[in-house]
Scaffold this motif. Structure first.
Motif, short mmCIF file in Angstrom:
data_model
loop_
_atom_site.label_atom_id
_atom_site.label_comp_id
_atom_site.label_asym_id
_atom_site.label_seq_id
_atom_site.Cartn_x
_atom_site.Cartn_y
_atom_site.Cartn_z
N VAL A 46 0.92 -1.15 0.05
CA VAL A 46 0.00 0.14 0.01
C VAL A 46 0.99 1.36 -0.15
O VAL A 46 1.95 1.39 0.71
CB VAL A 46 -1.10 -0.21 1.06
CG1 VAL A 46 -1.68 1.26 1.26
CG2 VAL A 46 -1.83 -1.19 1.35
N ILE A 47 0.60 2.22 -0.86
CA ILE A 47 1.07 3.65 -0.85
C ILE A 47 0.04 4.52 -0.24
O ILE A 47 -1.18 4.69 -1.08
CB ILE A 47 1.68 3.82 -2.14
CG1 ILE A 47 2.84 2.90 -2.56
CG2 ILE A 47 2.18 5.35 -2.02
CD1 ILE A 47 3.41 3.54 -3.92
N LEU A 48 0.15 5.06 0.59
CA LEU A 48 -0.76 6.05 1.33
C LEU A 48 -0.33 7.45 1.14
O LEU A 48 0.91 7.82 1.74
CB LEU A 48 -1.04 5.73 2.72
CG LEU A 48 -2.20 6.57 3.28
CD1 LEU A 48 -3.41 6.75 2.88
CD2 LEU A 48 -2.28 6.55 5.06
N TYR A 49 -0.87 8.42 0.20
CA TYR A 49 -0.49 9.68 0.02
C TYR A 49 -1.13 10.66 1.06
O TYR A 49 -2.21 10.97 1.06
CB TYR A 49 -0.96 10.12 -1.56
CG TYR A 49 -0.40 9.32 -2.68
CD1 TYR A 49 1.05 9.44 -2.65
CD2 TYR A 49 -1.19 8.70 -3.22
CE1 TYR A 49 1.92 8.41 -3.78
CE2 TYR A 49 -0.36 7.75 -4.23
CZ TYR A 49 0.94 7.82 -4.59
OH TYR A 49 1.43 7.11 -5.57
N ALA A 50 -0.38 11.22 1.76
CA ALA A 50 -0.72 12.16 2.90
C ALA A 50 -0.09 13.51 2.41
O ALA A 50 0.82 13.88 3.07
CB ALA A 50 -0.16 11.70 4.37
N THR A 51 -0.44 13.80 1.18
CA THR A 51 -0.12 14.83 0.24
C THR A 51 -0.83 16.23 0.28
O THR A 51 -0.55 17.03 -0.31
CB THR A 51 0.21 14.29 -1.06
OG1 THR A 51 -0.80 13.74 -1.64
CG2 THR A 51 1.52 13.54 -0.97
N GLY A 52 -1.72 16.21 1.21
CA GLY A 52 -2.63 17.54 1.21
C GLY A 52 -3.68 17.48 0.32
O GLY A 52 -4.04 16.54 -0.52
N TYR A 53 -4.26 18.73 -0.07
CA TYR A 53 -5.43 18.96 -0.72
C TYR A 53 -5.24 20.07 -1.80
O TYR A 53 -4.44 21.04 -1.62
CB TYR A 53 -6.57 19.16 0.17
CG TYR A 53 -6.79 18.03 0.78
CD1 TYR A 53 -7.78 17.04 0.69
CD2 TYR A 53 -6.30 17.84 2.21
CE1 TYR A 53 -8.33 16.17 1.28
CE2 TYR A 53 -6.68 16.89 2.84
CZ TYR A 53 -7.49 15.81 2.53
OH TYR A 53 -7.77 14.75 3.32
N GLN A 54 -6.08 19.98 -3.04
CA GLN A 54 -6.16 21.08 -3.94
C GLN A 54 -7.14 22.04 -3.42
O GLN A 54 -8.24 21.57 -3.08
CB GLN A 54 -6.36 20.43 -5.16
CG GLN A 54 -5.39 19.49 -5.63
CD GLN A 54 -4.29 20.29 -6.55
OE1 GLN A 54 -3.93 21.54 -6.21
NE2 GLN A 54 -3.57 19.53 -7.13
N TYR A 55 -6.91 23.42 -3.81
CA TYR A 55 -7.93 24.51 -3.52
C TYR A 55 -8.79 24.29 -4.66
O TYR A 55 -8.16 24.32 -5.93
CB TYR A 55 -7.26 25.92 -3.33
CG TYR A 55 -6.61 26.09 -1.99
CD1 TYR A 55 -5.78 25.17 -1.52
CD2 TYR A 55 -7.13 27.20 -1.43
CE1 TYR A 55 -5.53 25.36 -0.31
CE2 TYR A 55 -6.42 27.63 -0.11
CZ TYR A 55 -5.62 26.70 0.48
OH TYR A 55 -5.23 27.05 1.72
N ALA A 56 -10.02 24.15 -4.74
CA ALA A 56 -10.85 23.92 -5.77
C ALA A 56 -12.25 24.66 -5.73
O ALA A 56 -12.71 24.70 -4.70
CB ALA A 56 -11.31 22.35 -6.01
N PHE A 57 -12.47 25.31 -6.72
CA PHE A 57 -13.85 26.09 -6.80
C PHE A 57 -14.58 25.99 -8.23
O PHE A 57 -14.51 26.82 -8.95
CB PHE A 57 -13.50 27.82 -6.70
CG PHE A 57 -12.51 27.94 -5.52
CD1 PHE A 57 -12.99 27.91 -4.23
CD2 PHE A 57 -11.01 28.26 -5.67
CE1 PHE A 57 -12.19 28.30 -3.12
CE2 PHE A 57 -10.29 28.36 -4.64
CZ PHE A 57 -10.77 28.44 -3.20
N PRO A 58 -15.04 24.75 -8.25
CA PRO A 58 -15.58 24.41 -9.52
C PRO A 58 -16.91 25.02 -9.77
O PRO A 58 -17.44 25.24 -11.08
CB PRO A 58 -16.09 22.94 -9.25
CG PRO A 58 -16.16 22.86 -7.86
CD PRO A 58 -15.15 23.73 -7.23
N PHE A 59 -17.48 25.73 -8.57
CA PHE A 59 -18.62 26.61 -9.03
C PHE A 59 -18.53 28.21 -9.70
O PHE A 59 -19.19 28.93 -9.74
CB PHE A 59 -19.32 26.84 -7.43
CG PHE A 59 -18.71 27.01 -6.75
CD1 PHE A 59 -18.19 28.41 -6.20
CD2 PHE A 59 -17.91 25.97 -5.65
CE1 PHE A 59 -17.55 28.66 -5.14
CE2 PHE A 59 -17.39 26.26 -4.81
CZ PHE A 59 -16.73 27.51 -4.44
#
Length: 457
Positions: free
Chosen positions: A268-281
């Motif tokens: 298993v590789i677990l990516y604890a690499t954070g999140y993207q700022y996303a504003f699809p709206f």
């Protein structure tokens, strides 16, 4: 029936100048009320004019009506009625004038947000309108707002690295967003955790309770040296520390690291690499001209909240990270509310843009990556106090920064138990000040009840 519903929010930007937002709507222009007017393709920093320069684009009657529309939200019912009687106009007349001055932005939701498949949902009423031009838009509703505050958070769109052989790699790859418990997914397995911020540190220790081996990898880490002041001895016996991943090796279910070492038979590789700022709206018309969100840097923003060209009608709450979130959310919300009500007027747009540009230049001069533009840490307390000052409030108590610093130090010295004690804690003075402030605000506290007793479950 069965068509996917979409909602298109049309936001009223009555207080935004016409030069920065594009063409004004004119009678007979053919712009449908269910669709926003076209927005110009502009450079990121577009020419801005202060509010007084709007007069160059309006005739005398339009200026008068514009000012009335802006003031209308602050008038009482009697004041509004008196104005209409003096002008000899009806509510509908004034509403028509407001339409002429409306600044619209298309804010179309993505897969999350207002998308749904509920065919039994009630049809919009009142000011909402349906756009029946085609099947895709058959269930689009349009509503008008004076302001929109974006509070969608930034912990839902995983940020993952891209490796050439990722699709061929035979093991399981997952993001920490989907982690729940150290279950059978990890039991007896060899696991690589990539990313050594808060999530990666916590998950490494938790997964190590059931896995056979855990490797915690972080970019630039030097094996054998302390990392981020965490004692090496504090890691579980079956945990190993390595630098970042550079390659996945499908043939051996292997992972190659920055130091050239390879771990084989990884499950298993677990990516604890954070999140993207996303504003699809937010539509391209906004993000391409007046706002960008690239590499987790939302810009240009005044004080991490207001896009200068769209302020105060568009604002953001909760962009900063590595902060104590809820007190900051409350402070930002208070500032936005006061800006919208006129109690705390914003400076001219040019001044806000200059401030935003100066902040971005400081990132480059201090060697801070753009993806860390909203990372605050210790700087959060001065920032919060700055916003409080803009709201006409005194600084917050210093116990917050003291408690934050003490907790951070305790976390690094006792990463496995810092949440549970020991008693007494290392921030007793700050805790006493916090209780005194709560008591003064009318929230009684019971120290004995609040304490975590040593050895308690």
């Amino acid at each position: 029936s069965g068509a996917r519903r979409r909602r298109r929010r049309v936001m009223d930007y009555g207080a935004i100048n016409s030069a920065s937002l594009g063409k004004r709507r004119r009678p007979g222009s053919g712009w449908d009320s269910a669709a926003p007017p076209p927005m110009p393709r502009a450079r990121r920093v577009s020419p801005l004019r202060d509010d007084e320069d709007d007069d160059a684009f309006l005739d005398e009657s339009e200026r008068e009506r514009r000012d009335a529309v802006r003031e209308m939200g602050r008038w009482s019912e009697d004041q509004l009625r008196d104005f209409l009687e003096i002008k000899g106009e009806s509510h509908e007349d004034l509403r028509t004038h407001a339409e002429l001055l409306r600044r619209a932005v298309d804010a179309e939701t993505g897969a999350t947000g207002d998308r749904h498949d509920n065919d039994d949902a009630p049809a919009p009423t009142g000011d909402a309108a349906n756009d029946d031009d085609d099947d895709d838009d058959a269930n689009v509703s349009v509503e008008t707002f004076d302001a929109v505050v974006v509070c969608n958070g930034h912990y839902s769109e995983p940020r993952t690295p891209s490796y050439a052989n990722a699709k061929r790699w035979p093991g399981l790859q997952m993001h920490s967003h989907n982690y729940r418990t150290p279950d059978a997914t990890f039991k007896g397995k060899k696991v690589v955790v990539l990313g050594a911020m808060a999530s990666g540190e916590d998950l490494t220790r938790e997964i190590a309770t059931v896995a056979s081996d855990v490797v915690l990898a972080a970019r630039g880490f030097v094996p054998g040296a302390p990392k981020n002041d965490f004692p090496v001895a504090s890691y579980p016996k079956n945990a190993t520390l390595k630098p970042g991943i550079v390659e996945l090796i499908p043939e051996r279910s292997g992972v190659r690291f920055e130091d050239g070492s390879v771990e084989e038979d990884v499950d298993v590789i677990l990516y604890a690499t954070g999140y993207q700022y996303a504003f699809p709206f937010l539509s391209d018309a906004v993000s391409d001209g007046y706002l960008s969100a690239v590499d987790n840097c939302v810009s240009p923003l005044y004080k991490h909240v207001f896009p200068p060209a769209l302020a105060p009608s568009l604002s953001f709450i909760g962009l900063p990270w590595k902060v104590v979130p809820f007190p900051q959310f409350e402070t930002q919300a208070r500032w936005i509310a006061k800006a919208l009500s006129g109690a705390a007027p914003l400076p001219p747009r040019r001044e806000m843009l200059d401030d935003a540009d100066a902040f971005e230049r400081s990132l480059a001069s201090n060697g801070i990556a753009r993806r860390h533009a909203h990372r605050m840490g210790d700087a959060q307390f001065a920032y919060n106090d700055e916003l409080r000052e803009l709201c006409g409030q005194p600084p917050a108590g210093t116990w917050r920064a003291e408690m934050y610093a003490a907790t951070g130090a305790r976390k690094r010295s006792q990463p496995a138990s810092y949440r549970d004690g020991p008693i007494p804690w290392s921030d007793e003075a700050a805790r006493a000040d916090a209780r005194a402030e709560a008591d003064a605000a009318g929230f009684g506290t019971d120290p004995a009840r609040d304490e975590v007793e040593a050895g308690a479950a």
